[in-house]
Design a protein around this motif. Structure first.
Motif, PDB file in Angstrom:
ATOM      1  N   ASP A 268       0.823  -1.213   0.000  1.00 32.48           N
ATOM      2  CA  ASP A 268       0.000   0.000   0.000  1.00 32.48           C
ATOM      3  C   ASP A 268       0.852   1.256   0.000  1.00 32.48           C
ATOM      4  O   ASP A 268       0.570   2.227   0.714  1.00 32.48           O
ATOM      5  N   ARG A 269       1.893   1.251  -0.820  1.00 30.21           N
ATOM      6  CA  ARG A 269       2.764   2.408  -0.987  1.00 30.21           C
ATOM      7  C   ARG A 269       3.049   2.585  -2.476  1.00 30.21           C
ATOM      8  O   ARG A 269       3.333   1.619  -3.175  1.00 30.21           O
ATOM      9  N   ARG A 270       3.016   3.821  -2.967  1.00 28.69           N
ATOM     10  CA  ARG A 270       3.135   4.083  -4.390  1.00 28.69           C
ATOM     11  C   ARG A 270       4.516   4.563  -4.823  1.00 28.69           C
ATOM     12  O   ARG A 270       4.743   4.846  -6.002  1.00 28.69           O
ATOM     13  N   ALA A 271       5.456   4.664  -3.891  1.00 32.50           N
ATOM     14  CA  ALA A 271       6.761   5.256  -4.196  1.00 32.50           C
ATOM     15  C   ALA A 271       7.511   4.498  -5.290  1.00 32.50           C
ATOM     16  O   ALA A 271       8.150   5.105  -6.151  1.00 32.50           O
ATOM     17  N   LEU A 272       7.463   3.161  -5.269  1.00 32.40           N
ATOM     18  CA  LEU A 272       8.165   2.371  -6.287  1.00 32.40           C
ATOM     19  C   LEU A 272       7.650   2.693  -7.688  1.00 32.40           C
ATOM     20  O   LEU A 272       8.425   2.757  -8.651  1.00 32.40           O
ATOM     21  N   LEU A 273       6.349   2.880  -7.816  1.00 32.46           N
ATOM     22  CA  LEU A 273       5.764   3.172  -9.120  1.00 32.46           C
ATOM     23  C   LEU A 273       6.231   4.527  -9.639  1.00 32.46           C
ATOM     24  O   LEU A 273       6.499   4.683 -10.832  1.00 32.46           O
ATOM     25  N   VAL A 274       6.338   5.497  -8.753  1.00 35.74           N
ATOM     26  CA  VAL A 274       6.761   6.831  -9.156  1.00 35.74           C
ATOM     27  C   VAL A 274       8.247   6.841  -9.528  1.00 35.74           C
ATOM     28  O   VAL A 274       8.649   7.425 -10.541  1.00 35.74           O
ATOM     29  N   SER A 275       9.081   6.168  -8.734  1.00 35.12           N
ATOM     30  CA  SER A 275      10.521   6.183  -8.970  1.00 35.12           C
ATOM     31  C   SER A 275      10.915   5.499 -10.272  1.00 35.12           C
ATOM     32  O   SER A 275      11.909   5.859 -10.889  1.00 35.12           O
ATOM     33  N   SER A 276      10.158   4.495 -10.679  1.00 32.28           N
ATOM     34  CA  SER A 276      10.496   3.764 -11.899  1.00 32.28           C
ATOM     35  C   SER A 276       9.723   4.247 -13.119  1.00 32.28           C
ATOM     36  O   SER A 276       9.840   3.674 -14.202  1.00 32.28           O
ATOM     37  N   LEU A 277       8.941   5.320 -12.952  1.00 32.67           N
ATOM     38  CA  LEU A 277       8.071   5.773 -14.034  1.00 32.67           C
ATOM     39  C   LEU A 277       8.865   6.219 -15.262  1.00 32.67           C
ATOM     40  O   LEU A 277       8.481   5.924 -16.404  1.00 32.67           O
ATOM     41  N   ALA A 278       9.967   6.942 -15.061  1.00 38.25           N
ATOM     42  CA  ALA A 278      10.747   7.441 -16.199  1.00 38.25           C
ATOM     43  C   ALA A 278      11.255   6.298 -17.066  1.00 38.25           C
ATOM     44  O   ALA A 278      11.278   6.396 -18.307  1.00 38.25           O
ATOM     45  N   MET A 326      -4.068 -12.976  -2.315  1.00 41.62           N
ATOM     46  CA  MET A 326      -3.147 -13.944  -2.913  1.00 41.62           C
ATOM     47  C   MET A 326      -1.980 -14.267  -1.989  1.00 41.62           C
ATOM     48  O   MET A 326      -1.332 -15.306  -2.132  1.00 41.62           O
ATOM     49  N   LEU A 327      -1.690 -13.368  -1.046  1.00 37.11           N
ATOM     50  CA  LEU A 327      -0.515 -13.535  -0.187  1.00 37.11           C
ATOM     51  C   LEU A 327      -0.790 -14.377   1.056  1.00 37.11           C
ATOM     52  O   LEU A 327       0.132 -14.650   1.825  1.00 37.11           O
ATOM     53  N   GLY A 328      -2.028 -14.763   1.281  1.00 36.76           N
ATOM     54  CA  GLY A 328      -2.353 -15.639   2.402  1.00 36.76           C
ATOM     55  C   GLY A 328      -2.029 -15.030   3.747  1.00 36.76           C
ATOM     56  O   GLY A 328      -2.383 -13.891   4.045  1.00 36.76           O
ATOM     57  N   SER A 329      -1.291 -15.771   4.561  1.00 35.39           N
ATOM     58  CA  SER A 329      -0.979 -15.325   5.922  1.00 35.39           C
ATOM     59  C   SER A 329      -0.087 -14.093   5.927  1.00 35.39           C
ATOM     60  O   SER A 329      -0.142 -13.283   6.854  1.00 35.39           O
ATOM     61  N   VAL A 330       0.737 -13.949   4.890  1.00 37.69           N
ATOM     62  CA  VAL A 330       1.594 -12.761   4.807  1.00 37.69           C
ATOM     63  C   VAL A 330       0.739 -11.505   4.693  1.00 37.69           C
ATOM     64  O   VAL A 330       1.047 -10.458   5.277  1.00 37.69           O
ATOM     65  N   GLY A 331      -0.352 -11.607   3.936  1.00 45.02           N
ATOM     66  CA  GLY A 331      -1.234 -10.463   3.760  1.00 45.02           C
ATOM     67  C   GLY A 331      -1.847  -9.974   5.053  1.00 45.02           C
ATOM     68  O   GLY A 331      -2.196  -8.789   5.177  1.00 45.02           O
ATOM     69  N   GLN A 332      -1.975 -10.853   6.048  1.00 49.00           N
ATOM     70  CA  GLN A 332      -2.555 -10.465   7.323  1.00 49.00           C
ATOM     71  C   GLN A 332      -1.632  -9.556   8.129  1.00 49.00           C
ATOM     72  O   GLN A 332      -2.066  -8.926   9.097  1.00 49.00           O
ATOM     73  N   ARG A 333      -0.352  -9.503   7.730  1.00 52.59           N
ATOM     74  CA  ARG A 333       0.602  -8.637   8.433  1.00 52.59           C
ATOM     75  C   ARG A 333       0.763  -7.294   7.731  1.00 52.59           C
ATOM     76  O   ARG A 333       1.483  -6.425   8.226  1.00 52.59           O
ATOM     77  N   LEU A 334       0.102  -7.130   6.583  1.00 49.77           N
ATOM     78  CA  LEU A 334       0.179  -5.900   5.821  1.00 49.77           C
ATOM     79  C   LEU A 334      -0.926  -4.942   6.253  1.00 49.77           C
ATOM     80  O   LEU A 334      -1.828  -5.331   6.992  1.00 49.77           O
ATOM     81  N   PRO A 335      -0.862  -3.655   5.808  1.00 51.23           N
ATOM     82  CA  PRO A 335      -1.944  -2.723   6.157  1.00 51.23           C
ATOM     83  C   PRO A 335      -3.304  -3.290   5.781  1.00 51.23           C
ATOM     84  O   PRO A 335      -3.441  -3.936   4.730  1.00 51.23           O
ATOM     85  N   PRO A 336      -4.312  -3.118   6.624  1.00 45.70           N
ATOM     86  CA  PRO A 336      -5.623  -3.723   6.366  1.00 45.70           C
ATOM     87  C   PRO A 336      -6.283  -3.175   5.116  1.00 45.70           C
ATOM     88  O   PRO A 336      -6.004  -2.069   4.671  1.00 45.70           O
ATOM     89  N   VAL A 337      -7.179  -3.995   4.552  1.00 42.63           N
ATOM     90  CA  VAL A 337      -7.877  -3.611   3.326  1.00 42.63           C
ATOM     91  C   VAL A 337      -9.219  -2.974   3.638  1.00 42.63           C
ATOM     92  O   VAL A 337      -9.799  -2.308   2.802  1.00 42.63           O
TER      93      VAL A 337
END
Length: 343
Positions: A268-278, A326-337
């Motif tokens: 849930d972070r957009r920084a990677l998309l912005v940095s690689s946009l060029a 798709m991430l299963g148990s890993v997704g439960q440790r990420l920011p909530p949806v």
């Protein structure tokens, strides 16, 4: 405009209750038709006065640097550091102004580093490359220490990212000093450093999954620091900006961008998309150019990538649900949806 840090400070000060803060977050989330955690809130401006003060701060710091350099080079950085700290006591500690606080942080940490660099400039020593690398590591370490002191006093969220960037410089310099041949592998070294900063960002993020405190703001700036350290080395190693980029390379760039999009959705972070946009823009341009659309290659590129990013923004939440699922148990440790913030 108020940041999550401001709300948390208001709760801590007893100005509003925690339930009221949660209700406010939920109201904003509902009005934006997006979950509060998906918004990546951070405050850069609280009003035009931030810009006004920032211009004044910039003028003052340039002036004292100029005056100091007229006396001796190290004094330029020293005066900038001292004045930056003094101004931060008012504009950061008392007024809590966002943009001026960022400039004053950069002024203090940069001024401390510039003072040491100025000493070397005055001495003009003829050191070996290895010694210069070790000196650079020392300067980076002092800059990181300056960032730590600033954080302990003012707790500006970007400070941790500044300290992390300084430590990356230390790590790179120490590596070059220990292994001079490592300069030929500078991009892999930066990539590994970027992964380390990304891991630190995730540590801060996971300590506040609902993004209700200053820790989420710290994570935002760390992600912003990590993204170019990850994206730039990868695409440079692929030779994206070579004059004759191949279709295979362009396809790899587009595939990597999809991978970055997957990671961005997951965390849930957009920084990677912005940095690689060029890089993805150039790769797409090369594809259209090779296909024969010479005159309109940039127009088609902008249309396709712009439309894709708008679609991603509009459907960010449902796409996140799918990725996290798709991430299963890993997704439960990420920011909530979920769309609401629990009280």
């Amino acid at each position: 405009m108020y940041s999550e840090s401001d709300l948390e400070d208001a709760v801590a000060a007893g100005a509003i209750s925690r339930d009221a803060a949660a209700a406010l977050r939920n109201h904003v989330a509902a009005s934006h038709a997006a979950p509060a955690v998906d918004e990546e809130h951070f405050r850069l401006l609280s009003g035009f006065n931030d810009i006004f003060v920032s211009i004044a701060v910039g003028l003052v710091l340039v002036a004292v640097a100029w005056i100091g350099k007229s006396v001796t080079t190290p004094l330029a950085g020293g005066l900038v550091a001292v004045i930056s700290w003094a101004l931060a006591e008012y504009f950061t500690k008392r007024r809590r102004m966002a943009l001026p606080s960022i400039l004053l942080l950069v002024g203090f940490v940069g001024g401390v580093a510039a003072t040491l660099i100025g000493v070397l400039v005055e001495l003009d020593p003829d050191f070996s490359e290895r010694t210069n690398a070790l000196i650079g590591a020392g300067i980076g370490l002092v800059a990181a220490g300056a960032a730590w002191l600033h954080w302990k006093r003012f707790m500006v969220p970007i400070t941790v990212a500044a300290g992390a960037a300084a430590l990356v410089g230390v790590a790179v310099a120490v590596t070059l000093a220990a292994i001079p041949a490592a300069k030929d592998a500078i991009y892999p070294i930066l990539f590994v450093s970027g992964l380390a900063v990304f891991a630190l960002a995730m540590w801060w993020d996971m300590s506040d999954r609902e993004r209700r405190t200053r820790r989420a703001d710290v994570a935002f700036w760390l992600h912003l620091a990590a993204a170019p350290l990850i994206a730039h080395p990868v695409f440079q190693m692929l030779g994206v900006f070579n004059e004759n980029i191949t279709l295979d390379t362009a396809a790899i760039v587009l595939a990597l961008y999809l991978v970055f999009a997957f990671v961005a959705l997951a965390v849930d972070r957009r920084a990677l998309l912005v940095s690689s946009l060029a890089y993805v823009l150039f790769a797409m341009y090369s594809l259209f150019h090779t296909a024969g659309a010479v005159e309109l290659a940039w127009a088609f590129t902008a249309l396709v990538i712009g439309s894709a990013l708008l679609t991603l923004s509009a459907f960010w939440h449902p796409m996140r649900e799918m990725v996290v699922g798709m991430l299963g148990s890993v997704g439960q440790r990420l920011p909530p949806v979920g769309s609401m913030v629990p009280a």
